[in-house]
Design a protein around this motif. Sequence first.
Motif, PDB file in Angstrom:
ATOM      1  N   PHE A  84       0.798  -1.228   0.000  1.00  0.00           N
ATOM      2  CA  PHE A  84       0.000   0.000   0.000  1.00  0.00           C
ATOM      3  C   PHE A  84       0.831   1.279   0.000  1.00  0.00           C
ATOM      4  CE2 PHE A  84      -3.158  -3.101   1.024  1.00  0.00           C
ATOM      5  CZ  PHE A  84      -4.308  -2.622   0.425  1.00  0.00           C
ATOM      6  N   GLY A  85       2.137   1.154  -0.178  1.00  0.00           N
ATOM      7  CA  GLY A  85       2.975   2.339  -0.316  1.00  0.00           C
ATOM      8  C   GLY A  85       3.203   3.106   0.968  1.00  0.00           C
ATOM      9  N   GLU A  87       2.707   2.841   5.715  1.00  0.00           N
ATOM     10  CA  GLU A  87       2.123   2.172   6.875  1.00  0.00           C
ATOM     11  C   GLU A  87       0.610   2.366   6.985  1.00  0.00           C
ATOM     12  OE1 GLU A  87       3.404  -0.037   8.970  1.00  0.00           O
ATOM     13  OE2 GLU A  87       5.226   0.063   7.757  1.00  0.00           O
ATOM     14  N   ASN A  88       0.069   3.389   6.345  1.00  0.00           N
ATOM     15  CA  ASN A  88      -1.369   3.641   6.416  1.00  0.00           C
ATOM     16  C   ASN A  88      -2.003   3.329   5.064  1.00  0.00           C
ATOM     17  OD1 ASN A  88      -3.947   4.522   6.862  1.00  0.00           O
ATOM     18  ND2 ASN A  88      -3.386   6.587   7.484  1.00  0.00           N
ATOM     19  N   PRO A  89      -2.673   2.197   4.930  1.00  0.00           N
ATOM     20  CA  PRO A  89      -3.233   1.819   3.632  1.00  0.00           C
ATOM     21  C   PRO A  89      -4.388   2.701   3.159  1.00  0.00           C
ATOM     22  CG  PRO A  89      -3.790   0.193   5.296  1.00  0.00           C
ATOM     23  CD  PRO A  89      -2.890   1.184   5.944  1.00  0.00           C
ATOM     24  N   ALA A  90      -5.018   3.433   4.074  1.00  0.00           N
ATOM     25  CA  ALA A  90      -6.157   4.276   3.708  1.00  0.00           C
ATOM     26  C   ALA A  90      -6.085   5.606   4.471  1.00  0.00           C
ATOM     27  CB  ALA A  90      -7.461   3.557   4.001  1.00  0.00           C
ATOM     28  N   TRP A 108      -7.151   4.408  -2.750  1.00  0.00           N
ATOM     29  CA  TRP A 108      -6.495   4.071  -4.018  1.00  0.00           C
ATOM     30  C   TRP A 108      -5.002   3.770  -3.866  1.00  0.00           C
ATOM     31  CZ3 TRP A 108      -8.512   8.966  -3.077  1.00  0.00           C
ATOM     32  CH2 TRP A 108      -7.582   9.971  -2.845  1.00  0.00           C
ATOM     33  N   HIS A 109      -4.566   3.420  -2.686  1.00  0.00           N
ATOM     34  CA  HIS A 109      -3.136   3.193  -2.463  1.00  0.00           C
ATOM     35  C   HIS A 109      -2.709   1.737  -2.628  1.00  0.00           C
ATOM     36  CE1 HIS A 109      -2.246   7.279  -1.200  1.00  0.00           C
ATOM     37  NE2 HIS A 109      -3.455   7.268  -0.640  1.00  0.00           N
ATOM     38  N   GLY A 110      -3.638   0.864  -2.989  1.00  0.00           N
ATOM     39  CA  GLY A 110      -3.323  -0.559  -3.136  1.00  0.00           C
ATOM     40  C   GLY A 110      -2.690  -0.894  -4.477  1.00  0.00           C
ATOM     41  N   PRO A 111      -2.466  -2.166  -4.715  1.00  0.00           N
ATOM     42  CA  PRO A 111      -1.766  -2.634  -5.912  1.00  0.00           C
ATOM     43  C   PRO A 111      -2.405  -2.226  -7.240  1.00  0.00           C
ATOM     44  CG  PRO A 111      -2.124  -4.442  -4.369  1.00  0.00           C
ATOM     45  CD  PRO A 111      -2.827  -3.252  -3.821  1.00  0.00           C
ATOM     46  N   LYS A 116     -11.224  -1.586  -4.351  1.00  0.00           N
ATOM     47  CA  LYS A 116     -11.395  -3.032  -4.176  1.00  0.00           C
ATOM     48  C   LYS A 116     -10.170  -3.661  -3.518  1.00  0.00           C
ATOM     49  CE  LYS A 116      -9.538  -4.039  -8.659  1.00  0.00           C
ATOM     50  NZ  LYS A 116      -9.327  -5.012  -9.641  1.00  0.00           N
ATOM     51  N   ASP A 117      -9.022  -3.012  -3.612  1.00  0.00           N
ATOM     52  CA  ASP A 117      -7.804  -3.550  -2.999  1.00  0.00           C
ATOM     53  C   ASP A 117      -7.953  -3.726  -1.498  1.00  0.00           C
ATOM     54  OD1 ASP A 117      -6.429  -3.645  -5.431  1.00  0.00           O
ATOM     55  OD2 ASP A 117      -5.674  -1.596  -5.200  1.00  0.00           O
ATOM     56  N   MET A 118      -8.773  -2.908  -0.868  1.00  0.00           N
ATOM     57  CA  MET A 118      -8.968  -3.016   0.581  1.00  0.00           C
ATOM     58  C   MET A 118      -9.572  -4.377   0.931  1.00  0.00           C
ATOM     59  SD  MET A 118      -7.638  -0.203   1.312  1.00  0.00           S
ATOM     60  CE  MET A 118      -7.773  -0.280   3.065  1.00  0.00           C
ATOM     61  N   ALA A 119     -10.565  -4.796   0.193  1.00  0.00           N
ATOM     62  CA  ALA A 119     -11.219  -6.079   0.461  1.00  0.00           C
ATOM     63  C   ALA A 119     -10.434  -7.250  -0.118  1.00  0.00           C
ATOM     64  CB  ALA A 119     -12.635  -6.077  -0.112  1.00  0.00           C
ATOM     65  N   LEU A 120      -9.945  -7.094  -1.325  1.00  0.00           N
ATOM     66  CA  LEU A 120      -9.293  -8.212  -1.989  1.00  0.00           C
ATOM     67  C   LEU A 120      -7.905  -8.512  -1.438  1.00  0.00           C
ATOM     68  CD1 LEU A 120     -10.461  -7.668  -5.672  1.00  0.00           C
ATOM     69  CD2 LEU A 120     -11.377  -9.216  -3.936  1.00  0.00           C
TER      70      LEU A 120
END
Length: 150
Positions: A84-85, A87-90, A108-111, A116-120
């Motif tokens: 997530f780029g 320590e804080n993914p959101a 929008w910091h996921g892969p 959807k990156d939060m759930a997946l």
Amino acid sequence: MLYNSTQNAKEVVSAAQAIAQGISKDGGLFVPQEFPKYDENTFKALLKTDYKGRAKKVFSDFLSDFTEEEISDCVEKAYTAQKFGGENPAPISYCNLDGTTLNILELWHGPTCAFKDMALSILPHLLITSARKNQVKNDIAVSYTHLRAH
């Protein structure tokens, strides 16, 4: 906490069963029989922790058949700084619009740069843990990730 099928309220399963099964036998979705109630003190406590801490709290309230260690392990593996780029993914951004402060949750910091990156990101870890709880020994494939249940 127990879950019912949206097609047949008599079909009742645990959280681990709902996750491992995916959908009910009749094609319905699994929904909680009840929702946790959060009072003002709970929200104040959640404000004092980071995203991972809040995730652990919410998951523990909905996945009552998971241990604290299992939930922590899933959260720590899912929401890594590498993925997530940071320590804080959101993170929350603050924007002033005509004298009003808007709080904007950045999902929008996921892969894939999508919410959807939060759930997946956590789903494979919850699925593997659920499979273990249900004594599933088969291989499990989630998207392009190959995981083992044992």
